[in-house]
Design an enzyme around this catalytic site. Structure first.
Site, PDB file in Angstrom:
ATOM      1  N   CYS A  29       1.821   3.093   2.411  1.00 40.98           N
ATOM      2  CA  CYS A  29       2.748   3.237   3.543  1.00 40.98           C
ATOM      3  C   CYS A  29       3.517   1.962   3.862  1.00 40.98           C
ATOM      4  O   CYS A  29       4.127   1.856   4.927  1.00 40.98           O
ATOM      5  CB  CYS A  29       1.992   3.718   4.776  1.00 40.98           C
TER       6      CYS A  29
ATOM      7  N   ASN B 293       0.828  -1.207   0.000  1.00 40.78           N
ATOM      8  CA  ASN B 293       0.000   0.000   0.000  1.00 40.78           C
ATOM      9  C   ASN B 293       0.860   1.254   0.000  1.00 40.78           C
ATOM     10  O   ASN B 293       2.077   1.189  -0.176  1.00 40.78           O
ATOM     11  CB  ASN B 293      -0.937  -0.012   1.207  1.00 40.78           C
TER      12      ASN B 293
ATOM     13  N   GLU C  41       2.909  -1.114   4.818  1.00 37.40           N
ATOM     14  CA  GLU C  41       2.670  -2.048   5.921  1.00 37.40           C
ATOM     15  C   GLU C  41       1.593  -3.083   5.618  1.00 37.40           C
ATOM     16  O   GLU C  41       1.351  -3.968   6.429  1.00 37.40           O
ATOM     17  CB  GLU C  41       2.303  -1.286   7.205  1.00 37.40           C
TER      18      GLU C  41
END
EC number: 1.17.4.1
Length: 835
Positions: free
Chosen positions: A491, A489, A493
């Site tokens: 970010c 995604n 994670e």
């Protein structure tokens, strides 16, 4: 603090006794958002309060009547008490005129906070007091319960509003509990917390009114309770009665034991917005037309709903030719422009991260698309990020270079090798080397040159991020051989499958670890309870999420992926009088991750035990074979092995409701409302500074400032200690020298002062219990000569690879050698995954 009664119907303001006692939390009067969000909600809100004449003629009369009414007596009394407390601290900011209106009181608080906030640098009590003033400004403008329920601007979902009305007596009882038990702690958090609530999360209503703090938590809890199915309710609280379910959610939310993601806090219970945070897309475009269609049809609707996007464009891998003269960069430029346009009028900007593998023919252009590295404006893409989905083979070849082997090469391929994207592990390595032998590569370069290009771009532009393709596939809950995962995604994670017809979609919440402290110790039972509540809460919200595309709906339906994270790890360690480097802190770190996973999985299994069906494809997953996320890791020590064995048996018999459970996200936004450290990272600085259109906002490290006050009871000595810290760039070690082990100040290191290998090792300690991934950033200080060697960064990436981490690097944050030690905000970040 005496209880506050909920507002009766039609009342202008609730009876609220004078606020006394310890300093409480507050929100600042003017914009405190990054320049990207300007004009921000808070600035617009204050503009409507201070200068209603600028409002539309239709809205102005109602706004004038409300704002020109006298400030509620309880707020005026509380404000007088807070101003008296400030005078006792040596700060006389005057007082509003007797009988001041709501508008005048709000304007006075604005000016007072603007004048006081600079003193936060030397006195943490002023920081907290400013927060209290902002809370009072919120209270001066809050709507009564009936106006809130009926607000067209708020637009509550009819079923949610009806449930609150039907159970109003129970809701009002919860509100009395809130003002008596939960609000004092919220009120005492600090200025940034209060600002974040007012600027971002409390809804603005008609005629200058705003959503009250208690109404905010009612909205979240009522929305979740209304969406909670009977099995979920029984797992949550043992009862399927709406009032009991509402109470369970309300108490967990109001005490900040759990903190929902930003989309949930903004839109839960409202007939607008999307509740999911993270979207993973792999549309597999092969031509420019297909790529543009994917951007407009799939990416744009998600961005318009403020979701963050991870987009794989590995399949678009054409070398420049007559019908494709600029390769991937023309498509990225279009994506960049679209992202900028969508964010230009957004109160909550989001973003896109484009995923390619490091053998992509245009990878060097991608690495050079941001900042000063862009060759010209037509190639500049400053509004999007990139991430390298990196196979093990890259690191293996770099290790050969480190071992002294000469002329180790890295080969780039175009779409003739597109099938490599579907392979991982030994299968990928064998095919990659076969294609090299066939001479199908479009270019080869020394492996160290490729490594340098990656590090240079990360250090200079903040991108690319770097993820380990093979680790993500190796630990996934289903077999991905021949159909490798292709993206994460925004970010880094979330780890999910994405196909042209099915997006990966993840709904997020975090457990606030400082809320699990009790009696000077960490309460693992409290963590487990919070994890269970978070799991049920997110599952309930998932049912009513308004997903922007059909592929997103399908992704939620099939996997029901949870992303339950944590925040405040460093704050918790400090509260327990430990240093992050202490062996006890290392043990606590791993134990917290284990307990978090157990709590979420236990709740998910119980949902199936109570009659809900397992996620689609459970029978083909590793869970069905009794395999847990940590089983693929070596030397894992479990706190209570027998309970995990029992959980395996339960899963084999009943299944598990969710396909995924734990994701450790950055929590940039939500940790501001709790005043906790972000996610699992150490705090960046002991004095955070953010410059906005209304001046500088300072956020001191409150535990450090409170420790200084205890160590230096004489004010002149304390001020001298603060001055030493100021001169030493807020580094305790630089200000006070090498302190003996156990000294109260020795533990106050920042992320830049910790050994980065230690922080990577702590990620590895958590990794067996994180079935998604961890947004791990690197925090590096530039040497005195201003030269940060790429080999240093590559050494850390190699360590992350060798330890089997899935995320090798989110941001690479650099503190300049000439930095004043005050970490500045304003970076382009996504508030969807950051919570």
């Amino acid at each position: 603090m005496p209880p506050r009664a909920p507002r009766p119907a039609g009342a202008v303001s609730p009876p609220f006794p004078p606020l006394a006692g310890p300093p409480l939390k507050a929100r600042a009067p003017r914009a405190r958002d990054s320049p990207l969000t300007s004009p921000c909600r808070a600035h617009a809100a204050m503009a409507s309060v201070v200068a209603p004449a600028a409002s539309s003629s239709a809205a102005a009369p109602g706004a004038d009547a409300f704002l020109d009414a006298a400030c509620p007596e309880d707020v005026a009394r509380a404000l007088a008490a807070e101003l008296e407390a400030l005078r006792a601290l040596g700060h006389d900011v005057g007082a509003p005129a007797p009988g001041a209106s709501r508008r005048e009181a709000a304007l006075f608080i604005t000016r007072a906070v603007d004048g006081l906030k600079a003193f936060s640098r030397v006195d943490e009590r002023v920081y907290v007091a400013c927060g209290k003033l902002v809370h009072l400004r919120v209270r001066s403008r809050e709507a009564d319960l009936d106006a809130w329920l009926a607000s067209p601007e708020l637009a509550l979902i009819p079923a949610v509003a009806a449930a609150v009305r039907r159970h109003r007596a129970r809701v009002e009882a919860a509100l009395r509990w809130f003002w008596r038990e939960a609000y004092p702690a919220l009120y005492a958090r600090g200025l940034q917390s209060a600002l974040k609530y007012e600027e971002m999360y409390l809804a603005r209503l008609e005629h200058g009114r705003c959503e009250a703090m208690d109404q905010f938590f009612v909205r979240l809890a009522a929305a979740a309770a209304t969406a909670t199915r009977r099995p979920m309710a029984l797992v949550l609280c043992g009862s399927d009665a709406w009032p009991e379910v509402f109470d369970a959610y309300f108490r967990a939310l109001a005490t900040q034991a759990i903190v929902p993601a930003t989309p949930l806090m903004l839109f839960a219970g409202r007939a607008r917005g999307s509740l999911a945070s993270c979207y993973l897309l792999n549309p597999l475009p092969r031509t420019t037309e297909e790529a543009v269609r994917a951007i407009t049809d799939e990416v744009a609707p998600i961005l318009l709903r403020r979701g963050g996007v991870g987009l794989s464009l590995q399949s678009f891998n054409r070398t420049p030719s007559g019908d494709c003269t600029r390769g991937i960069m023309a498509v990225l430029k279009a994506l960049d422009s679209m992202t900028a346009a969508i964010n230009s009028d957004s109160e909550r900007p989001t973003g896109v991260c484009v995923y390619v593998e490091p053998w992509h023919a245009d990878v060097r252009a991608v690495l050079n698309m941001r900042g000063m590295l862009a060759a010209d404006e037509s190639l500049r893409c400053d509004n999007i990020f990139s991430c390298l989905w990196t196979p093990d083979l890259f690191f293996q070849r770099y290790q050969r270079h480190l071992d002294g082997e000469r002329a180790v090469k890295w080969t780039l391929f175009d779409d003739r090798a597109s099938h490599l994207a579907s392979l991982h592990g030994p299968d990928f390595a064998r095919e990659y080397e076969r294609l090299e032998r066939l001479g199908l590569g479009v270019e080869s370069l020394p492996i160290q040159d490729m490594a340098f290009l990656i590090v240079r771009s990360a250090v200079m532009t903040g991108s690319p991020f770097l993820m380990m393709k093979d680790a993500c596939n190796r630990h996934f809950h289903t077999d991905t051989r021949g159909a490798a995962l292709a993206t994460s995604n925004l970010c880094t994670e979330i780890v999910q499958r994405a196909t042209p017809g099915e997006n990966g979609v993840c709904n997020l919440a975090s457990v606030n670890l400082p809320a699990c402290l009790a009696g000077g110790a960490f309460d693992f039972a409290a963590l487990r309870r919070a994890a269970r509540v978070a799991a049920v809460f997110v599952n309930a919200m998932m049912r009513i999420g308004n997903y922007p595309t059909g592929a997103s709906v399908e992704g939620v339906r099939r996997s029901r992926s949870l992303g339950i994270g944590l925040q405040g790890l460093h704050t918790t360690v400090l509260a327990l009088d430990m240093d992050m480097a202490d062996p006890a802190a290392r043990r606590l770190n791993a134990a917290i991750a284990e307990e978090l996973l157990y709590g979420v999985m236990d709740a998910s299994v119980e949902l199936c035990e109570r009659g809900l069906r397992p996620f689609d494809g459970f029978e083909h997953s590793r869970y069905a074979r009794g395999v847990m996320p940590f089983d693929a890791y070596e030397r894992v020590s479990l706190r209570e092995p027998m309970r995990w064995d029992a959980l395996r048996v339960r899963i084999a018999e009943h299944g598990v409701y969710n396909a995924q459970f734990v994701a450790l996200m950055p929590t940039v936004s939500s940790s501001q409302v709790t005043e906790s450290s972000e996610g699992f990272s150490p705090t960046f600085t002991n004095m955070f500074s953010k410059v906005t259109i209304s001046g500088e906002l300072l956020r001191p490290n409150l535990p450090l400032m409170e420790t200084l006050r205890r160590l230096f009871p004489r004010e002149c000595a304390r001020r001298d200690a603060v001055a030493r810290l100021e001169r030493a760039q807020w580094s305790v070690a630089a200000a006070f020298g090498e302190l003996p082990a156990g000294h109260p100040l020795a533990k106050f290191k920042t992320a830049f002062e910790y050994d980065q290998e230690l922080l990577i090792d702590m990620c590895a300690d958590r990794a067996p219990f994180v079935d998604h991934s961890q947004s791990m950033s690197l925090f590096l200080t530039e040497p005195a000569d201003g030269k940060l060697h790429a080999s240093r960064v590559m050494g850390l990436l190699m360590r992350a690879y060798n330890l089997g981490l899935k995320t090798g690097m989110y941001y690479c944050k650099i503190r300049k050698a000439t930095n004043n030690g005050v970490f500045t905000g304003g970076d382009l970040v996504c508030t969807s995954c950051h919570l």
